[in-house]
Design a protein around this motif. Structure first.
Motif, PDB file in Angstrom:
ATOM      1  N   UNK A 299      -4.233  -7.109  -3.734  1.00 53.75           N
ATOM      2  CA  UNK A 299      -3.595  -5.622  -3.416  1.00 53.75           C
ATOM      3  C   UNK A 299      -3.863  -5.630  -1.953  1.00 53.75           C
ATOM      4  N   UNK A 303      -1.838  -3.995   1.545  1.00 55.41           N
ATOM      5  CA  UNK A 303      -2.435  -3.166   2.737  1.00 55.41           C
ATOM      6  C   UNK A 303      -2.497  -3.769   3.976  1.00 55.41           C
ATOM      7  N   UNK A 306       1.353  -3.368   5.069  1.00 56.25           N
ATOM      8  CA  UNK A 306       1.807  -2.023   5.416  1.00 56.25           C
ATOM      9  C   UNK A 306       1.110  -1.615   6.790  1.00 56.25           C
ATOM     10  N   UNK A 307      -0.027  -2.067   7.015  1.00 55.35           N
ATOM     11  CA  UNK A 307      -0.705  -1.793   8.358  1.00 55.35           C
ATOM     12  C   UNK A 307       0.025  -2.459   9.461  1.00 55.35           C
ATOM     13  N   UNK A 310       2.484   0.203  10.703  1.00 58.42           N
ATOM     14  CA  UNK A 310       1.828   1.668  11.059  1.00 58.42           C
ATOM     15  C   UNK A 310       2.476   2.564  12.048  1.00 58.42           C
ATOM     16  N   UNK A 317       7.356   9.617   8.697  1.00 60.81           N
ATOM     17  CA  UNK A 317       6.207   9.337   7.478  1.00 60.81           C
ATOM     18  C   UNK A 317       6.882   9.776   6.062  1.00 60.81           C
ATOM     19  N   UNK A 320       6.580   6.384   3.778  1.00 64.82           N
ATOM     20  CA  UNK A 320       5.227   6.364   3.050  1.00 64.82           C
ATOM     21  C   UNK A 320       5.314   6.476   1.641  1.00 64.82           C
ATOM     22  N   UNK A 321       6.213   7.863   1.517  1.00 65.86           N
ATOM     23  CA  UNK A 321       6.490   8.231   0.159  1.00 65.86           C
ATOM     24  C   UNK A 321       7.501   7.471  -0.610  1.00 65.86           C
ATOM     25  N   UNK A 323       8.146   4.210  -0.065  1.00 67.32           N
ATOM     26  CA  UNK A 323       7.987   2.703  -0.226  1.00 67.32           C
ATOM     27  C   UNK A 323       7.610   2.124  -1.709  1.00 67.32           C
TER      28      UNK A 323
ATOM     29  N   UNK B 306       3.106  11.789  -2.842  1.00 70.57           N
ATOM     30  CA  UNK B 306       3.029  11.213  -1.741  1.00 70.57           C
ATOM     31  C   UNK B 306       3.361  12.166  -0.442  1.00 70.57           C
ATOM     32  N   UNK B 307       4.531  12.585  -0.834  1.00 67.62           N
ATOM     33  CA  UNK B 307       5.167  13.470   0.145  1.00 67.62           C
ATOM     34  C   UNK B 307       4.389  15.016   0.270  1.00 67.62           C
ATOM     35  N   UNK B 310       2.095  14.557   3.408  1.00 71.19           N
ATOM     36  CA  UNK B 310       2.864  13.811   4.558  1.00 71.19           C
ATOM     37  C   UNK B 310       1.905  14.288   5.718  1.00 71.19           C
ATOM     38  N   UNK B 313      -1.109  12.059   5.957  1.00 74.18           N
ATOM     39  CA  UNK B 313      -0.842  10.542   6.247  1.00 74.18           C
ATOM     40  C   UNK B 313      -0.381  10.435   7.987  1.00 74.18           C
ATOM     41  N   UNK B 314       0.373  11.752   8.317  1.00 76.86           N
ATOM     42  CA  UNK B 314       0.568  11.735   9.632  1.00 76.86           C
ATOM     43  C   UNK B 314      -0.683  11.584  10.570  1.00 76.86           C
ATOM     44  N   UNK B 317      -2.907   7.521   9.445  1.00 71.79           N
ATOM     45  CA  UNK B 317      -1.761   6.503   8.888  1.00 71.79           C
ATOM     46  C   UNK B 317      -2.253   5.466   8.371  1.00 71.79           C
ATOM     47  N   UNK B 318      -3.607   5.070   8.644  1.00 71.93           N
ATOM     48  CA  UNK B 318      -4.273   3.983   7.680  1.00 71.93           C
ATOM     49  C   UNK B 318      -4.079   4.309   6.078  1.00 71.93           C
ATOM     50  N   UNK B 320      -1.784   5.226   4.446  1.00 74.91           N
ATOM     51  CA  UNK B 320      -0.557   4.837   3.924  1.00 74.91           C
ATOM     52  C   UNK B 320      -0.791   3.427   3.460  1.00 74.91           C
ATOM     53  N   UNK B 321      -1.526   2.762   4.256  1.00 72.84           N
ATOM     54  CA  UNK B 321      -1.649   1.025   4.026  1.00 72.84           C
ATOM     55  C   UNK B 321      -2.896   1.007   2.890  1.00 72.84           C
ATOM     56  N   UNK B 322      -3.786   2.009   2.662  1.00 70.81           N
ATOM     57  CA  UNK B 322      -4.909   1.955   1.728  1.00 70.81           C
ATOM     58  C   UNK B 322      -4.362   2.297   0.181  1.00 70.81           C
ATOM     59  N   UNK B 323      -3.656   3.250   0.132  1.00 66.06           N
ATOM     60  CA  UNK B 323      -3.385   3.731  -1.126  1.00 66.06           C
ATOM     61  C   UNK B 323      -2.741   3.038  -2.177  1.00 66.06           C
ATOM     62  N   UNK B 324      -1.683   1.862  -1.689  1.00 65.66           N
ATOM     63  CA  UNK B 324      -1.376   0.978  -2.924  1.00 65.66           C
ATOM     64  C   UNK B 324      -2.491   0.106  -3.448  1.00 65.66           C
ATOM     65  N   UNK B 325      -3.823   0.156  -2.958  1.00 66.89           N
ATOM     66  CA  UNK B 325      -4.684  -0.839  -3.641  1.00 66.89           C
ATOM     67  C   UNK B 325      -5.409  -0.065  -4.682  1.00 66.89           C
TER      68      UNK B 325
END
Lengths: 452, 452
Positions: A299, A303, A306-307, A310, A317, A320-321, A323, B306-307, B310, B313-314, B317-318, B320-325
């Motif tokens: 997983x 990350x 996605x990074x 950024x 933004x 992000x919701x 994806x 997620x929205x 927002x 996340x703004x 922004x990191x 956004x990359x970590x949340x899918x884990x």
């Protein structure tokens, strides 16, 4: 006696049993358990809590018979055997056919194995030890050594007379195996045909079509396949010199088939070994945590992807919701394709002869499914965000990811299979990693090009 | 004859067959197909392309026998029957036991059904029509009408004499069923015991323990369970007056068990019906697109969650990359718990008596697995981003989501089962939606509170 007359393990009886255990009412407990089939008693032992199990066994272990013992799930077998008085255990195993004794012994530790082997009569012990010399999960472990054979030149009458004189016959047998003078099976006669034939008919003239022998070293999954594919009821097992060493019956094959299915469904889900509801919490953690850790690393790939984007996300933004929609639908598409491929490999309908066509079909299916989803999602995206370009990005990413999902779902198990691994093994983790990474990459990549 | 002597459908033979089809060499084709078992010919027909199938059938359809016909997968059965000359079809179905004819008829359209019914002799047609009057997936559809019965007061000798005189007996039978004067089964004698007994022994004195009858209206999944649980080989089927109407044998039960497994694995993956590798692209899309669309909507729930965050996340922004884990690992944890529960429900090891304990075990497992993952991920997050607070957020979200995953994986199928639905049905979609939503919510929510 109708089915309704059979005592089954319903909720009422279960509660009465637990009540008797709590009141330590040995007499009542025996009365409640006695009419149950061994398989139901074994299920009961597996379902109740460890404390209840100890209570029940303390009161009742003297009544354990061979049938019940052989039905007990391996997850609690050792625990149950600990409770049995030595003479009860000895008596129970003596009732069993050799294949059932082997099945019990396989999973026990050395000291318990010794107790059981000591309990057997000499001839039985030798038979069991010979079976244990075959590799695990082989036909040699599965077979029973007790066979019913006749020389190939005998008549029906001779055979019936012989069977009537024989003191001991297996509990269940469905064929008389014809052997040549060197004990090599040459055919078999079903009992039905033998009963219907006149006494002077020669066995050789009424042998059954489709007779097959199985090598003792054959894998048990192959045995299950042969029984299922060719509707076998029993099949003789031979050694490397083609001499008869045992027989496998359909109920054993059905059991293997059932276990293989369990393995498939658990492995696909990333549970690494045989699990049982009687397993404790720590055992369950041990079965599941390893794949979760693997998934943690796969997983992380998402990350990383996605990074890379950024800046894009900072600029818009809402991406992000959105994806996870593309990624999640890809995961489902991949799982669908995967389940079909794993099942087809297990039943051997997916072979090298049609693999190419199946992969093409999956690809086309992925494109069509992706297009269907793209239209819905693209329209919704356009309407909700008032940005047709965002709709187009969502739609294109969806098509790309469904294609990858469908292809990956078919190619991952095919590749694992080609490499000699179980195609179900961890396929799920590979495929969802693939669809996650692809989903995020396609969506954010397209967004970067088309929206910024 | 050893197993090795059996001709199997290997790659060499397959290519030779396709070559003969292409060259329209009828003689060579028959020569290549003739030694194959019907089950292998049926597999061949399923595996080759539609064009090859048409070519093969055009050249060979005159040789189709009953055994091969009954083995053909239902996905191509109609297509194959179209190709058969009427008299070949008639000849083929006349060879079959009534249960196999019923199995073929069930899935055919009216006109093809008529052709087959017309081909049967009067008695057989009546038997088949009676079987078709039972509900689909019932014991009545599964049973064969052909039974071997004896009055309960007969001796072994009388029975053997009767069997020897009988012109016609079923292809396979394993018991003689004892009936009372009103044709109600009262017990059965295995052929093995009958052969081993003296002629003057009364059947009544050697009946088998654990005799069970099955109602014709019983569901076939229940039948498969009974055979598997109690190691039945054959069981008489009775009508509502307990009168004998047929018999089910273990090979039919094994078949049902195999189909149930297929259904479980496909439904868990969100493939809505029986699928076959011979299905075309459009058929495949029809089987899979509906669940993908459902998933599109459930995945939108994640987007909504997620929205809500927002602004968070703004600001960082990191995230956004970590949340899918967190979400993805939750999905795997949920799937593990789900697979174990679905399998346990299918084998009836998960019942109301142990549901509470199993759910508690899952919860504890989720907490421990979550903690394990939290430590790894928390440390990694802290080290990579140099922010211990981010590590704590990741860890806490992971524990929360693994708890939800483990609970959901057990509770969703238990609830579906309680409500009378198939527990495998779409459980996967529910559980991954749950873990996605929870994963994003816990992670972003905690980040909002602790990091901003």
């Amino acid at each position: 006696m109708r089915e309704d007359d059979h005592v089954t393990l319903d909720q009422v009886r279960l509660e009465a049993i637990l009540d008797a255990v709590e009141r330590e009412d040995q007499h009542r407990l025996a009365e409640l358990l006695e009419p149950l089939h061994g398989a139901d008693i074994a299920d009961l032992l597996e379902q109740i809590s460890p404390a209840e199990r100890r209570g029940l066994l303390t009161l009742w272990s003297g009544h354990m018979d061979g049938e019940t013992l052989s039905e007990i799930d391996e997850s609690i077998r050792e625990e149950v055997i600990e409770f049995l008085p030595r003479e009860v255990l000895a008596e129970a195993v003596r009732e069993l056919d050799s294949d059932d004794v082997v099945d019990i012994l396989e999973d026990l530790e050395e000291p318990q194995q010794e107790i059981i082997l000591d309990a057997l009569e000499d001839a039985d012990r030798v038979a069991v030890e010979q079976a244990l010399a075959y590799p695990e999960y082989s036909a040699g472990r599965l077979m029973q050594r007790e066979t019913v054979v006749a020389p190939q030149d005998w008549t029906v009458g001779q055979t019936i007379d012989f069977l009537r004189q024989e003191e001991w016959l297996p509990a269940q047998f469905y064929h008389v195996i014809l052997v040549d003078p060197r004990m090599r099976p040459v055919g078999h006669v079903s009992l039905g045909r033998m009963l219907a034939a006149r006494r002077d008919v020669r066995l050789n003239d009424i042998t059954e079509d489709g007779f097959r022998t199985i090598r003792a070293t054959e894998e048990e999954s192959e045995v299950a396949y042969l029984f299922n594919q060719y509707h076998l009821i029993s099949a003789p097992v031979v050694d490397e010199n083609d001499r008869l060493v045992g027989v496998i019956t359909i109920d054993d094959a059905m059991n293997v088939l059932d276990e293989e299915h369990e393995e498939d469904i658990l492995r696909l889900a990333g549970v690494s070994e045989e699990s049982s509801l009687a397993d404790g919490v720590l055992e369950t953690v041990r079965q599941r945590l390893p794949w979760l850790v693997v998934n943690l690393f796969t997983a992380s790939l998402s990350a990383v992807v996605i990074s890379m984007f950024e800046d894009t996300i900072s600029a818009l933004v809402a991406l992000a919701a959105l994806m996870p929609i593309v990624a999640s639908t890809g995961g489902i598409g991949g799982t669908q394709s995967l389940a079909v491929a794993v099942r087809a490999l297990a039943t051997r309908s997916l072979t090298s002869s049609n693999a190419g066509r199946v992969v093409r079909r999956e690809l086309l299916t992925g494109i069509l499914n992706g297009t269907g989803l793209a239209i819905i999602l693209g329209l919704a995206g356009t309407l909700i965000f008032g940005d047709p370009m965002l709709g187009i990005v969502l739609g294109l990413a969806m098509v790309a990811n469904q294609m990858v999902a469908a292809l990956g779902g078919a190619l991952v198990p095919l590749t694992l299979n080609r490499l000699g691994f179980d195609p179900a093994l961890a396929s799920g983790t590979f495929v969802t990693t693939l669809t996650d990474v692809m989903g995020f990459f396609a969506f954010l990549g397209l967004a970067t090009i088309l929206l910024l």
